[in-house]
Design a protein around this motif. Structure first.
Motif: not given
Length: 289
Positions: A43-44, A48-50, A136-137, A141-142
């Motif tokens: 999910r991170v 990040c990709v988004v 949320h983390s 982080a992402g």
């Protein structure tokens, strides 16, 4: 008159079988759900990709932000190299300045990252993200590591400019990989600092004012422009708790080979990034109210 019973015809070998319903196969099978330790990194990475996909639509930010570090190197660095007034340990002042400008440009990208969070809140994107199963983390982080990737792109621009100006930097792949890690960790902390402030002030105008108020003190209270030994005692104490000082020290050691404390620098940056992610995650819920 009785009804004649209907006798079913025996199915011959030539008679085609009745068509069966088409099998859906994998299309009807839901994807395997990641479980355990694989959920959080996945999910991170997705967040990040988004964030990085936004660069496909607007790359002007990368170009415009390259102007300021170029001016620092071309004007400030070249001028003070001729003056010889700042002791830099046997290297030219331009060489000494270049890692500091890399850290500065990365910080300037990350420190206003909270404005994007508030914009997503106002546009309705953030509340939808917060109600998903993504922690949320992982969301924080992402976004933090996406800011780190943007900062790496900015750092590449500054390194190219510094190389054209004659800065004697190493091109060892392992050291350059260390530079990438340092820039990502430093940017992750400053972006989390910005998102934490966004969770407190809740408005873009206030965040812009606070961001402008803390960026230059963080920059001047570090070893980016001059050695810590030249600072007054109280400023040296501030520099020791400033993560930017450890980022600059690591970049100088990796790029220039000057004496540094790499293990301490990496440890402080990792701890700062983790604390920043925890703080921003705890305040993220206030933005959705």
């Amino acid at each position: 008159m009785s009804a004649t019973p209907v006798v079913p015809r025996p199915e011959s070998a030539e008679t085609p079988a009745a068509p069966t319903a088409p099998t859906i196969g994998l299309l009807g099978t839901p994807p395997r759900v990641r479980s355990g330790w694989r959920v959080f990194p996945a999910r991170v990475g997705a967040m990040c990709v988004v964030e990085l996909q936004k660069l496909r639509h607007d790359r002007t930010e990368l170009y415009t932000r390259a102007v300021q570090p170029a001016l620092w190197l071309l004007i400030f660095g070249e001028t003070f190299t001729r003056l010889h007034v700042i002791p830099t340990g046997g290297i030219s002042y331009l060489d000494y300045l270049a890692p500091g400008i890399i850290a500065q440009s990365a910080m300037f990208i990350a420190i206003f990252y909270g404005i994007m969070i508030i914009w997503e809140r106002d546009s309705g994107v953030l509340p939808k993200l917060l109600v998903t199963p993504t922690p949320h983390s992982a969301l924080v982080a992402g976004k933090a590591f996406a800011a780190g990737v943007k900062s790496v792109i900015q750092a590449v621009v500054v390194i190219v400019i510094a190389a054209l100006l004659g800065v004697a930097m190493t091109w060892n792949p392992l050291r350059l990989l260390g530079v990438v890690v340092v820039v990502v960790l430093g940017s992750a902390f400053f972006s989390c600092l910005s998102m934490s402030i966004a969770g407190i002030v809740l408005t873009r105008d206030r965040l812009m004012g606070i961001g402008q108020a803390i960026t230059m003190p963080l920059f001047f209270a570090s070893n980016a422009l001059y050695p810590v030994a030249l600072m007054p005692g109280w400023l040296q104490a501030v520099s020791k708790v400033n993560p930017l000082s450890y980022e600059v020290d690591a970049l100088r050691g990796l790029l220039l080979g000057t004496p540094s404390h790499l293990w301490l620098d990496f440890g402080v940056l990792c701890l700062a990034a983790l604390v920043g992610i925890a703080a921003a995650s705890s305040l993220m819920g206030r933005l959705a109210r």
